[in-house]
Design a protein around this motif. Structure first.
Motif, PDB file in Angstrom:
ATOM      1  N   LEU A  66       0.823  -1.214   0.000  1.00  0.00           N
ATOM      2  CA  LEU A  66       0.000   0.000   0.000  1.00  0.00           C
ATOM      3  C   LEU A  66       0.859   1.267   0.000  1.00  0.00           C
ATOM      4  O   LEU A  66       0.645   2.174  -0.793  1.00  0.00           O
ATOM      5  CB  LEU A  66      -0.942  -0.004   1.212  1.00  0.00           C
ATOM      6  CG  LEU A  66      -1.781   1.257   1.414  1.00  0.00           C
ATOM      7  CD1 LEU A  66      -2.694   1.499   0.222  1.00  0.00           C
ATOM      8  CD2 LEU A  66      -2.603   1.147   2.691  1.00  0.00           C
ATOM      9  N   LEU A  67       1.836   1.354   0.900  1.00  0.00           N
ATOM     10  CA  LEU A  67       2.618   2.572   1.020  1.00  0.00           C
ATOM     11  C   LEU A  67       3.431   2.858  -0.241  1.00  0.00           C
ATOM     12  O   LEU A  67       3.401   4.002  -0.728  1.00  0.00           O
ATOM     13  CB  LEU A  67       3.537   2.499   2.241  1.00  0.00           C
ATOM     14  CG  LEU A  67       4.409   3.738   2.503  1.00  0.00           C
ATOM     15  CD1 LEU A  67       3.539   4.982   2.646  1.00  0.00           C
ATOM     16  CD2 LEU A  67       5.266   3.537   3.744  1.00  0.00           C
ATOM     17  N   PRO A  68       4.158   1.899  -0.817  1.00  0.00           N
ATOM     18  CA  PRO A  68       4.876   2.193  -2.073  1.00  0.00           C
ATOM     19  C   PRO A  68       3.938   2.654  -3.179  1.00  0.00           C
ATOM     20  O   PRO A  68       4.275   3.557  -3.944  1.00  0.00           O
ATOM     21  CB  PRO A  68       5.540   0.851  -2.421  1.00  0.00           C
ATOM     22  CG  PRO A  68       5.667   0.146  -1.116  1.00  0.00           C
ATOM     23  CD  PRO A  68       4.468   0.547  -0.321  1.00  0.00           C
ATOM     24  N   LEU A  69       2.762   2.022  -3.267  1.00  0.00           N
ATOM     25  CA  LEU A  69       1.788   2.424  -4.288  1.00  0.00           C
ATOM     26  C   LEU A  69       1.317   3.858  -4.054  1.00  0.00           C
ATOM     27  O   LEU A  69       1.192   4.649  -4.988  1.00  0.00           O
ATOM     28  CB  LEU A  69       0.599   1.458  -4.274  1.00  0.00           C
ATOM     29  CG  LEU A  69      -0.514   1.741  -5.297  1.00  0.00           C
ATOM     30  CD1 LEU A  69       0.027   1.609  -6.708  1.00  0.00           C
ATOM     31  CD2 LEU A  69      -1.685   0.773  -5.081  1.00  0.00           C
ATOM     32  N   LEU A  70       1.052   4.188  -2.784  1.00  0.00           N
ATOM     33  CA  LEU A  70       0.601   5.536  -2.434  1.00  0.00           C
ATOM     34  C   LEU A  70       1.665   6.571  -2.791  1.00  0.00           C
ATOM     35  O   LEU A  70       1.360   7.610  -3.397  1.00  0.00           O
ATOM     36  CB  LEU A  70       0.279   5.592  -0.937  1.00  0.00           C
ATOM     37  CG  LEU A  70      -0.040   6.965  -0.340  1.00  0.00           C
ATOM     38  CD1 LEU A  70      -1.300   7.533  -0.964  1.00  0.00           C
ATOM     39  CD2 LEU A  70      -0.179   6.865   1.182  1.00  0.00           C
ATOM     40  N   LEU A  71       2.921   6.314  -2.412  1.00  0.00           N
ATOM     41  CA  LEU A  71       3.989   7.268  -2.678  1.00  0.00           C
ATOM     42  C   LEU A  71       4.248   7.409  -4.176  1.00  0.00           C
ATOM     43  O   LEU A  71       4.513   8.518  -4.668  1.00  0.00           O
ATOM     44  CB  LEU A  71       5.271   6.829  -1.973  1.00  0.00           C
ATOM     45  CG  LEU A  71       5.251   6.926  -0.441  1.00  0.00           C
ATOM     46  CD1 LEU A  71       6.496   6.294   0.153  1.00  0.00           C
ATOM     47  CD2 LEU A  71       5.150   8.390  -0.002  1.00  0.00           C
ATOM     48  N   LYS A  72       4.148   6.309  -4.902  1.00  0.00           N
ATOM     49  CA  LYS A  72       4.338   6.365  -6.347  1.00  0.00           C
ATOM     50  C   LYS A  72       3.270   7.225  -6.993  1.00  0.00           C
ATOM     51  O   LYS A  72       3.556   8.052  -7.870  1.00  0.00           O
ATOM     52  CB  LYS A  72       4.299   4.946  -6.925  1.00  0.00           C
ATOM     53  CG  LYS A  72       4.457   4.903  -8.443  1.00  0.00           C
ATOM     54  CD  LYS A  72       4.373   3.482  -8.959  1.00  0.00           C
ATOM     55  CE  LYS A  72       4.462   3.458 -10.482  1.00  0.00           C
ATOM     56  NZ  LYS A  72       4.344   2.080 -11.011  1.00  0.00           N
ATOM     57  N   MET A  73       2.046   7.061  -6.545  1.00  0.00           N
ATOM     58  CA  MET A  73       0.942   7.826  -7.114  1.00  0.00           C
ATOM     59  C   MET A  73       1.063   9.313  -6.765  1.00  0.00           C
ATOM     60  O   MET A  73       0.851  10.188  -7.607  1.00  0.00           O
ATOM     61  CB  MET A  73      -0.391   7.269  -6.583  1.00  0.00           C
ATOM     62  CG  MET A  73      -1.610   7.926  -7.183  1.00  0.00           C
ATOM     63  SD  MET A  73      -3.120   7.146  -6.595  1.00  0.00           S
ATOM     64  CE  MET A  73      -4.318   8.138  -7.504  1.00  0.00           C
ATOM     65  N   ALA A  74       1.418   9.602  -5.512  1.00  0.00           N
ATOM     66  CA  ALA A  74       1.499  10.991  -5.073  1.00  0.00           C
ATOM     67  C   ALA A  74       2.640  11.732  -5.741  1.00  0.00           C
ATOM     68  O   ALA A  74       2.575  12.954  -5.927  1.00  0.00           O
ATOM     69  CB  ALA A  74       1.672  11.048  -3.558  1.00  0.00           C
ATOM     70  N   ASN A  75       3.716  11.017  -6.099  1.00  0.00           N
ATOM     71  CA  ASN A  75       4.882  11.664  -6.698  1.00  0.00           C
ATOM     72  C   ASN A  75       4.956  11.477  -8.199  1.00  0.00           C
ATOM     73  O   ASN A  75       5.966  11.837  -8.812  1.00  0.00           O
ATOM     74  CB  ASN A  75       6.167  11.118  -6.065  1.00  0.00           C
ATOM     75  CG  ASN A  75       6.386  11.645  -4.659  1.00  0.00           C
ATOM     76  OD1 ASN A  75       6.685  12.816  -4.472  1.00  0.00           O
ATOM     77  ND2 ASN A  75       6.204  10.773  -3.675  1.00  0.00           N
TER      78      ASN A  75
END
Length: 640
Positions: free
Chosen positions: A608-617
C-alpha cells in the motif's frame, strides 16, 4: 457645536485652575501695558484698562473653556494641551480688540498692547502648567514603592519609547527604577530623552545589562522583528532579565491607557511574519445567508473555521466531526444553551460513511464546503497507512462526489506543506486529495480548490504543546534533528487566509499561503524554554533522529514559480491553459489507480505505502503525456 456647548455645563467648570488663570490673565494685562508704555505714560491709559479688565478676563476664560483647556490636568500637560491653550489665547485676542471698539467711549488702548499681552499671557498660562508638570514628575522620579522590584530599561527611543517613559515617570506606584533607553540610532546615543540617557545600541546591550544590574527590559517597538525578539529573550534568560513588550494600542493612548501598557513575550512574537489582513466584504459575501459545511469541525483548524464563519452570518453552519468529544466542545462554544439548531447544527458523522454523509447533503443541502477533516500526525499515519488512506483519500472522494451531485457552489480542501514531493504517508494522502480536488474542479467548472500551508501554533497534538509539556515535566525536550526547520503560522491568521483564498479560487486551483521564513525547531525550543522561565542547562535538549515520513526541510511550493493573487499572502497554482487537452482515458486511469489504492487499504496490503507514494509523486517523476496526475499538475498563468 454640541460638543463645545457641552463644555459650558456647570459640571464642566474647574474653578480652582480658573481662579489661578484669572490672576495670571490680570497680571499679564497690567504687565503688558507697562511694557508697552513705560512708567511715564502708564497713567494715561490705566483708567481705560481698569474699566475693560474684567471684560478681557471673562473673554479669555470663556474661550479657554470653549477650547476644553480646563478638561486637561496640569500635571499631565502634553503637546496637544499646549496647542489647545495657544489656539485659545490667539482666538480670544481679536475678541478683546473688538471689545475696545464696542466701548470706544471709554477710550482706546495701543494696538501693540494686545500683541504683547497675547505673548505674555500665553507665557504665564503655559509656564504655570509646565511648572506643575515638572514638580509632579520630579516628585515621582525619586519616589519608590515600599518594595523595589528592580531596574528597568526601555528598548527603543522612538515615539512609543518616549511616551512609555513619560507614563512610567508619571506613575507614582511604579516599583522599578528607570535606567534609560537602548536604541540603535547612533544620533540618539549619549543623548537624554525624557530626562533619561540613551545608553547604547543592541551590540552594547549585554554589557549594559550586566553593568546596570537591570532586571526588566521592555521592547517599545510596534512591530519588532521576530529574530530580534528571539535574541532578546535568549539574552534575557542568560542574564536573568525579564523581557516584555509594549501592548498593542495607538501611541496616543499610552498616556491614558488604564490597562497594562506592556505584556509578557508570547510565542507568536517570535514568528517570522507580520499579521495579515483580509478583504472582509468579499468573505462576507461568500458566507452570508449560505448553508456552510465544515468537516473536522472539532479540530484546531476546523473549530477556528467555524468561529470565523459564524461571524459572517451564514444561514446555517454545519459542524461535522466523527469525534463526539471534539464535536461537543465546539458545539457548546458556538451554539446557544437553548436547543435551537436552526443556525448551528452538530453532525456526528464519519466522512468514510458514504450513506451517513449522503444523508447530510440530502437533508441540509450545503452550498459551501470547507474540508478540514484528516488524519494529520505524521508518525501515527506512518504506522497506520491503511486507516489514513481510507480516512483522507476515501473521505475526500466521498465529499467530492456528493458535492458534485448536490451542486455545491464552492469546495475548499485544507491541505499541508507535506503534500509537496511527499516522503511519507500523511503528505502522500494529502497530495492525492489535492489531485482529486483539482480534477473535480476542472471537470465541473465549479471552484473546487485546495489551500496549502505549514504548521500552526497550538493545534492539538502539535509540536508546541508537546514541547511545553516536556518543559513543565522538567525535560528533556526531545527534537529529531538540530537542523530541522518548519514554517509556522497562528491558527486564526491561517484560517482567515483560508477564507480569503476561497473568494479568490478558480476551479482546480491549489492556493499556497505565504508563511514567512522557516524557523529552526532548535531555536524555537530554546526560545520556548526561556519564555517559560527555565534555563537550557536545567531542561536539556535530546535529539532522537528523523522519523519515517519526516523531512528535514518542509516545502510549500511545487514549482517555485507560483503566481501572485490579489492578496499579498496568497499564491496560487492555477488550473492552467491545458485542462481542455486532457483525455478522458487519462482521467479514467487516475480514478482506476485511486480505486486500486482504496482496495489495498481496505485489505491492509503491504504494498500500500509504495503504491501511495508512487501515485502521489507521479507528477514529479513521470512524463505529463503518460500520467493523469502530471496532466493535472497546476500550470502557471499570469497573476490575477
Amino acid at each position: 457645536m454640541r460638543k463645545i456647548l457641552k463644555r459650558f455645563h456647570p459640571s464642566q467648570f474647574n474653578l480652582r485652575p480658573m481662579a489661578v488663570d484669572t490672576l495670571a490673565i490680570l497680571f499679564s494685562l497690567y504687565l503688558s501695558l507697562w511694557l508697552r508704555l513705560g512708567e511715564a505714560e502708564l497713567g494715561d491709559h490705566l483708567a481705560v484698562l481698569n474699566q475693560l479688565a474684567i471684560g478681557f478676563v471673562l473673554i479669555r476664560l470663556v474661550v479657554l473653556q470653549g477650547f476644553g483647556v480646563y478638561q486637561c490636568m496640569w500635571r499631565y500637560t502634553s503637546t496637544d494641551d499646549a496647542i489647545r491653550l495657544s489656539l485659545a489665547v490667539l482666538v480670544s485676542t481679536p475678541v478683546m480688540v473688538s471689545l475696545t471698539y464696542l466701548f470706544s467711549n471709554l477710550g482706546f488702548l495701543p494696538r501693540s498692547f494686545f500683541a504683547i499681552d497675547t505673548f505674555v499671557c500665553l507665557m504665564f498660562l503655559m509656564g504655570m502648567r509646565l511648572v506643575r508638570r515638572r514638580i509632579f514628575e520630579s516628585s515621582n522620579k525619586g519616589k519608590k514603592s515600599a518594595i523595589s522590584l528592580g531596574k528597568l530599561l526601555i528598548y527603543g527611543a522612538g515615539q512609543n519609547g518616549r511616551l512609555l517613559a513619560q507614563r512610567l515617570i508619571n506613575d507614582p506606584n511604579r516599583d522599578r527604577d528607570l535606567l534609560g533607553f537602548i536604541d540603535d540610532d547612533s544620533k540618539k546615543q549619549d543623548k537624554r530623552i525624557q530626562g533619561l540617557p540613551v545608553l547604547g545600541g543592541l551590540s552594547d546591550l549585554e554589557a549594559i545589562l550586566g553593568a546596570t544590574d537591570c532586571t526588566d527590559l521592555i521592547v517599545a517597538i510596534t512591530h519588532p522583528a521576530p529574530e530580534l525578539m528571539r535574541d532578546l529573550v535568549l539574552l534575557g534568560r542568560k542574564l536573568n532579565v525579564r523581557v516584555q513588550r509594549i501592548a498593542q494600542f495607538e501611541p496616543s493612548q499610552i498616556l491614558s491607557q488604564t490597562e497594562a501598557i506592556y505584556r509578557q513575550i508570547e510565542l507568536k512574537d517570535l514568528l517570522n511574519r507580520p499579521t495579515s489582513e483580509i478583504d472582509v466584504p468579499s468573505v462576507s459575501k461568500l458566507m452570508r445567508g449560505k448553508v456552510v459545511l465544515v468537516t473536522g469541525a472539532g479540530g484546531s483548524i476546523g473549530a477556528e473555521l467555524c468561529r470565523q464563519i459564524l461571524r459572517f452570518q451564514p444561514a446555517k453552519l454545519l459542524l461535522l466531526d466523527h469525534s463526539e468529544y471534539n464535536l461537543f466542545e465546539i458545539d457548546r462554544e458556538l451554539r446557544p444553551a437553548t436547543q435551537n439548531f436552526q443556525t448551528v447544527q452538530p453532525l456526528l458523522v464519519d466522512i468514510k460513511d458514504t450513506r451517513a454523509l449522503e444523508h447530510v447533503f440530502t437533508t441540509h443541502a450545503p452550498q459551501v464546503v470547507f474540508h478540514a477533516a484528516a488524519y494529520k500526525h505524521v508518525h501515527l499515519v506512518e504506522a497506520n497507512v491503511a486507516s489514513a488512506v481510507l480516512n483522507n483519500i476515501k473521505g475526500t472522494q466521498n465529499l467530492l462526489t456528493l458535492c458534485d451531485a448536490h451542486t455545491v457552489e464552492r469546495f475548499v480542501m485544507v491541505s499541508t506543506d507535506k503534500a509537496v514531493h511527499p516522503v511519507g504517508a500523511m503528505g502522500a494522502t494529502k497530495r492525492v486529495c489535492e489531485i482529486l480536488t483539482s480534477l473535480t474542479g476542472l471537470r465541473t467548472g465549479v471552484p473546487y480548490s485546495s489551500v496549502r500551508f505549514g504548521n500552526v501554533l497550538g493545534s492539538s497534538g502539535s509540536l508546541i504543546p508537546l514541547l511545553k509539556q516536556q518543559i513543565l515535566d522538567g525535560g528533556p525536550v526531545t527534537l529529531t534533528h538540530p537542523d530541522m526547520n518548519r514554517y509556522f503560522m497562528l491558527i486564526p491568521e491561517a484560517v482567515s487566509l483560508i477564507l480569503m483564498s476561497a473568494t479568490l479560487s478558480q476551479p482546480g486551483d491549489i492556493n499556497v499561503l505565504k508563511m514567512g521564513e522557516p524557523i529552526r525547531i532548535l531555536d524555537l525550543a530554546k526560545s520556548l524554554i526561556a519564555l517559560m522561565g527555565k534555563a537550557e542547562d536545567e531542561i536539556g535538549i535530546a535529539f532522537t533522529g528523523v522519523r519515517p515520513g519526516e523531512k528535514m526541510f518542509e516545502e510549500l511550493y511545487l514549482t517555485g514559480n507560483e503566481s501572485s493573487t490579489h492578496h499579498p499572502d496568497i499564491l496560487t497554482m492555477p488550473r492552467g491553459d491545458h485542462a481542455e487537452q486532457i483525455e478522458a482515458r487519462q482521467v479514467e486511469n487516475l480514478l482506476h489507480e485511486v480505486k486500486i489504492l482504496l482496495e489495498h487499504a481496505e485489505n491492509n496490503q503491504p504494498e500500500l505505502l509504495p503504491l501511495l507514494l508512487k501515485m502521489a509523486n507521479a507528477d514529479a517523476t513521470q512524463d505529463k503525456s503518460s500520467n493523469a496526475t502530471k496532466a493535472f499538475a497546476p500550470q502557471l498563468e499570469p497573476s490575477r
